[in-house]
Design a protein around this motif. Structure first.
Motif, PDB file in Angstrom:
ATOM      1  N   LEU A 224     -65.401 -11.920 -44.171  1.00 44.67           N
ATOM      2  CA  LEU A 224     -66.403 -10.861 -44.180  1.00 44.67           C
ATOM      3  C   LEU A 224     -67.673 -11.334 -44.839  1.00 44.67           C
ATOM      4  O   LEU A 224     -67.671 -11.834 -45.942  1.00 44.67           O
ATOM      5  N   ARG A 225     -68.732 -11.141 -44.107  1.00 46.26           N
ATOM      6  CA  ARG A 225     -70.024 -11.593 -44.580  1.00 46.26           C
ATOM      7  C   ARG A 225     -70.673 -10.432 -45.307  1.00 46.26           C
ATOM      8  O   ARG A 225     -71.657  -9.874 -44.861  1.00 46.26           O
TER       9      ARG A 225
ATOM     10  N   CYS B 180     -75.373 -10.546 -42.322  1.00 44.89           N
ATOM     11  CA  CYS B 180     -74.781 -10.840 -41.033  1.00 44.89           C
ATOM     12  C   CYS B 180     -74.980 -12.284 -40.629  1.00 44.89           C
ATOM     13  O   CYS B 180     -74.655 -12.651 -39.522  1.00 44.89           O
ATOM     14  N   GLY B 181     -75.508 -13.072 -41.514  1.00 44.12           N
ATOM     15  CA  GLY B 181     -75.929 -14.430 -41.208  1.00 44.12           C
ATOM     16  C   GLY B 181     -75.259 -15.095 -40.031  1.00 44.12           C
ATOM     17  O   GLY B 181     -75.865 -15.288 -39.002  1.00 44.12           O
ATOM     18  N   ALA B 182     -74.004 -15.421 -40.176  1.00 42.36           N
ATOM     19  CA  ALA B 182     -73.379 -16.157 -39.096  1.00 42.36           C
ATOM     20  C   ALA B 182     -72.866 -15.224 -38.018  1.00 42.36           C
ATOM     21  O   ALA B 182     -72.581 -15.627 -36.932  1.00 42.36           O
TER      22      ALA B 182
ATOM     23  N   VAL C 279     -70.081 -16.251 -53.925  1.00 44.73           N
ATOM     24  CA  VAL C 279     -69.196 -17.313 -53.507  1.00 44.73           C
ATOM     25  C   VAL C 279     -68.748 -18.139 -54.694  1.00 44.73           C
ATOM     26  O   VAL C 279     -67.660 -18.666 -54.754  1.00 44.73           O
ATOM     27  N   ILE C 280     -69.591 -18.194 -55.650  1.00 46.76           N
ATOM     28  CA  ILE C 280     -69.380 -19.146 -56.710  1.00 46.76           C
ATOM     29  C   ILE C 280     -69.660 -18.446 -58.043  1.00 46.76           C
ATOM     30  O   ILE C 280     -70.506 -17.586 -58.102  1.00 46.76           O
TER      31      ILE C 280
ATOM     32  N   ALA D 118     -77.632 -22.374 -44.014  1.00 45.39           N
ATOM     33  CA  ALA D 118     -76.650 -22.218 -42.929  1.00 45.39           C
ATOM     34  C   ALA D 118     -75.252 -22.564 -43.440  1.00 45.39           C
ATOM     35  O   ALA D 118     -74.271 -21.867 -43.139  1.00 45.39           O
ATOM     36  N   VAL D 119     -75.168 -23.617 -44.224  1.00 38.31           N
ATOM     37  CA  VAL D 119     -73.873 -24.023 -44.785  1.00 38.31           C
ATOM     38  C   VAL D 119     -73.332 -22.907 -45.676  1.00 38.31           C
ATOM     39  O   VAL D 119     -72.176 -22.481 -45.558  1.00 38.31           O
ATOM     40  N   ILE D 120     -74.196 -22.412 -46.534  1.00 39.42           N
ATOM     41  CA  ILE D 120     -73.774 -21.381 -47.491  1.00 39.42           C
ATOM     42  C   ILE D 120     -73.301 -20.124 -46.757  1.00 39.42           C
ATOM     43  O   ILE D 120     -72.269 -19.550 -47.085  1.00 39.42           O
ATOM     44  N   GLU D 121     -74.057 -19.741 -45.746  1.00 39.63           N
ATOM     45  CA  GLU D 121     -73.690 -18.533 -44.998  1.00 39.63           C
ATOM     46  C   GLU D 121     -72.365 -18.702 -44.261  1.00 39.63           C
ATOM     47  O   GLU D 121     -71.682 -17.726 -43.940  1.00 39.63           O
TER      48      GLU D 121
END
Ligand SMILES: C=CC1=C(C)c2cc3[nH]c(cc4nc(cc5[nH]c(cc1n2)c(C)c5CCC(=O)O)C(CCC(=O)O)=C4C)c(C)c3C=C
Ligand SMILES: [Fe+2]
Length: 548
Positions: A51-52, A68-70, A115-116, A453-456
């Motif tokens: 879930l984003r 909703c990034g990805a 995330v962290i 992009a990686v983070i999302e």
């Protein structure tokens, strides 16, 4: 049961248009969840749903982009089938009763606190996030570093069944054919590589991009190791995977360095990864991954391109009169028409988005898109770059600014093909001023956006496998390499090879043949040579060489 509702008005018009064609039910985005009391930060629970939910009190278009990034922003512009599979998987996750944690106070600039946490640490070169070790695998094509590397590099390229697809019956001839083509093509290719300094700069540039991406991720509070895996030359993808295992990476984001997806590039690398993942116990059981299949539609990438174009336009005498000439690497037409390669559609949308961005800056130059670097006489995506240059010159266009839209690094196709061959053709055809936008390389906005992009994508790592029994039994989690391959070119359709016989001068009349029949005849001849030890190749002394 709590229900969060987001309305579509947070999207820009083009986003909305793209979204409206997606299979997601997004006239409003309704997310059911467990106990609303549990809305706290922790998106990175092992096996947590994908879930984003970077929820924010203010849901601006940017804010919504993050949430909703990805899923909402990036996926809607993808291939309809892929959209469907991603949407299905994601919505399936939403239905799960499992409680999860979100934060309501994330700001756009620091999405990662979800995330962290503050316990994030970096110990003796080991990057650990809540007991997870994050890795990013950059995939690229690779290029020969010396002139001696050229023939074996070409062999690797043509031995790839995603570059030359033989009919099933003739698959055993893939390697002899690759040897033959690579030996035949090597002299011409070597000339090209000699003219750009004796080898491809791709490795150095990709290594530099990896280093900058790592720094950018650290700046954004995500310590991760970044690996480079090339498809056809060092460091090979297999070498990168060995490092990933050595470092005991547990969460891997796979990021092809091709902005637009093609079966022949990202698809080929993913196919290789699929095989590696399937056969390796560590990768199958201890590491989870996700793939960012294409990212041409990301705002940061679009802005970085627009910045470079704007800057280069200023170097012309009359910037307003310059035609912006997007030149993308081509693929054989059959990839798009028969195998469903989304490459052309993604390329066209990418160009539209860049032009839209330029429009916002009141730059409304004329523009066009053409395809370069075709190999052999079969039909590739049209219009071809060389023919378009001549046509434009004949139509009276005087200034062209070339944009190498499918590449993010300088290499033979920008430094030799565009800068030398196409420039020469343009000037000879009547174009008076020629310019070229540099490839993005380590441009800071671009790198920073890749890091975003990686983070999302992190909350999606491995998540989809959890819900789906079939996927759990599979070694590659659903929604990742395997799912992407199933959506794009799942049947691995047979296609005419991009290179056919007459290119090497067997017979001039072959130019009128249909590519497929010529290939089949060639293969039959080759087959007979192998079986009988007699024939043209033996006569010219080529065959004993092939056997060495
Ligand atoms: C979007 C990028 C690329 C697509 C799509 C692509 C498809 C494709 N390429 C060939 C054949 C060759 N490609 C070669 C080099 C090369 N190709 C790309 C990118 C894409 N290829 C790059 C970045 C490079 C350069 C690598 C380097 O050395 O720096 C070559 C070798 C060079 C030459 O001899 O011309 C060949 C051959 C096919 C057949 C194909 C689609 C089926
Ligand atoms: Fe290529």
């Amino acid at each position: 049961m709590g229900v969060l509702t987001f309305s579509l008005h947070s999207f820009t018009v083009p986003q909305r248009e793209r979204l409206s064609s997606s299979n997601l039910s997004i006239s409003q985005c309704v997310i059911k969840m467990g106990n609303p009391e549990m809305i706290y930060s922790n998106l990175f629970l092992k096996n947590s749903p994908p879930l984003r939910l970077h929820l924010r009190k203010q849901c601006t278009s940017h804010g919504f982009h993050l949430f909703c990034g990805a899923q909402m922003e990036a996926f809607p512009s993808l291939h309809p089938l892929k959209r469907q599979s991603v949407a299905n998987s994601s919505l399936r996750r939403f239905d799960q009763p499992r409680p999860f944690h979100i934060t309501t106070s994330q700001s756009y600039s620091s999405p990662l606190k979800a995330v962290i946490n503050s316990e994030t640490q970096e110990t003796s070169n080991e990057l650990i996030v809540e007991n997870e070790k994050i890795g990013v695998l950059l995939l690229n094509l690779g290029g020969p570093e010396t002139l001696e590397d050229v023939q074996p590099f070409l062999f690797n390229l043509f031995a790839d069944p995603d570059i030359i697809r033989l009919p099933r019956l003739f698959r055993f001839l893939q390697n002899p054919l690759a040897t033959f083509i690579s030996i035949s093509r090597a002299p011409k290719s070597k000339e090209g590589y000699a003219s750009i300094g004796g080898g491809s700069p791709l490795r150095k540039i990709t290594d530099a991009q990896a280093e900058e991406l790592k720094k950018s991720l650290i700046e954004k509070d995500i310590p991760a190791k970044v690996y480079v895996g090339m498809r056809y030359w060092h460091p090979f993808t297999e070498e990168a995977i060995e490092l990933i295992k050595r470092d005991q990476i547990t969460k891997l984001v796979v990021l092809p360095l091709y902005p637009q997806f093609s079966i022949s590039t990202s698809g080929s690398s993913l196919r290789l990864l699929e095989n590696i993942f399937r056969e390796d116990e560590y990768l199958a059981t201890k590491m989870q991954h996700t793939v960012i299949p294409s990212w041409y539609q990301r705002k940061g990438y679009i802005i970085a391109n627009a910045n470079l174009i704007e800057m280069e336009l200023q170097k012309f005498k009359f910037p307003d009169e310059v035609m912006i000439f997007f030149s993308a690497h081509g693929v054989p037409l059959a990839y798009v028409e028969e195998a469903g390669d989304p490459y052309k559609a993604e390329m066209e949308e990418c160009v539209d988005l860049i032009m839209e961005e330029l429009e916002h800056r009141h730059i409304s130059n004329s523009y066009t898109l053409a395809y370069q670097s075709r190999v052999g006489p079969i039909e590739w995506l049209k219009p071809y770059t060389d023919q378009t240059i001549v046509d434009l010159a004949q139509r009276g266009i005087k200034s062209l600014l070339a944009v190498p839209i499918s590449f993010v690094s300088e290499h033979i196709e920008t430094l030799e093909e565009i800068d030398v061959e196409y420039k020469e053709l343009a000037l000879k055809s009547g174009i008076q001023e020629w310019g070229r936008v540099p490839a993005l390389g380590c441009e800071p906005n671009f790198i920073s956006d890749l890091a975003n992009a990686v983070i999302e994508s992190l909350p999606y790592v491995g998540a989809m496998a959890v819900s789906d029994l079939k996927a759990r039994q599979s070694l590659v989690p659903l929604g990742s390499v395997e799912e992407l391959l199933a959506v794009y070119d799942g049947k691995r359709a047979e296609m005419p090879p991009p290179v056919t016989v007459w290119e090497w001068g067997w017979t001039m009349s072959a130019e009128t043949w249909n590519g497929r029949s010529a290939m089949i005849i060639f293969l039959i001849l080759l087959f007979l040579e192998v079986v009988t030890d007699e024939g043209l190749l033996h006569q010219f002394g080529v065959f004993p060489y092939l056997r060495r």
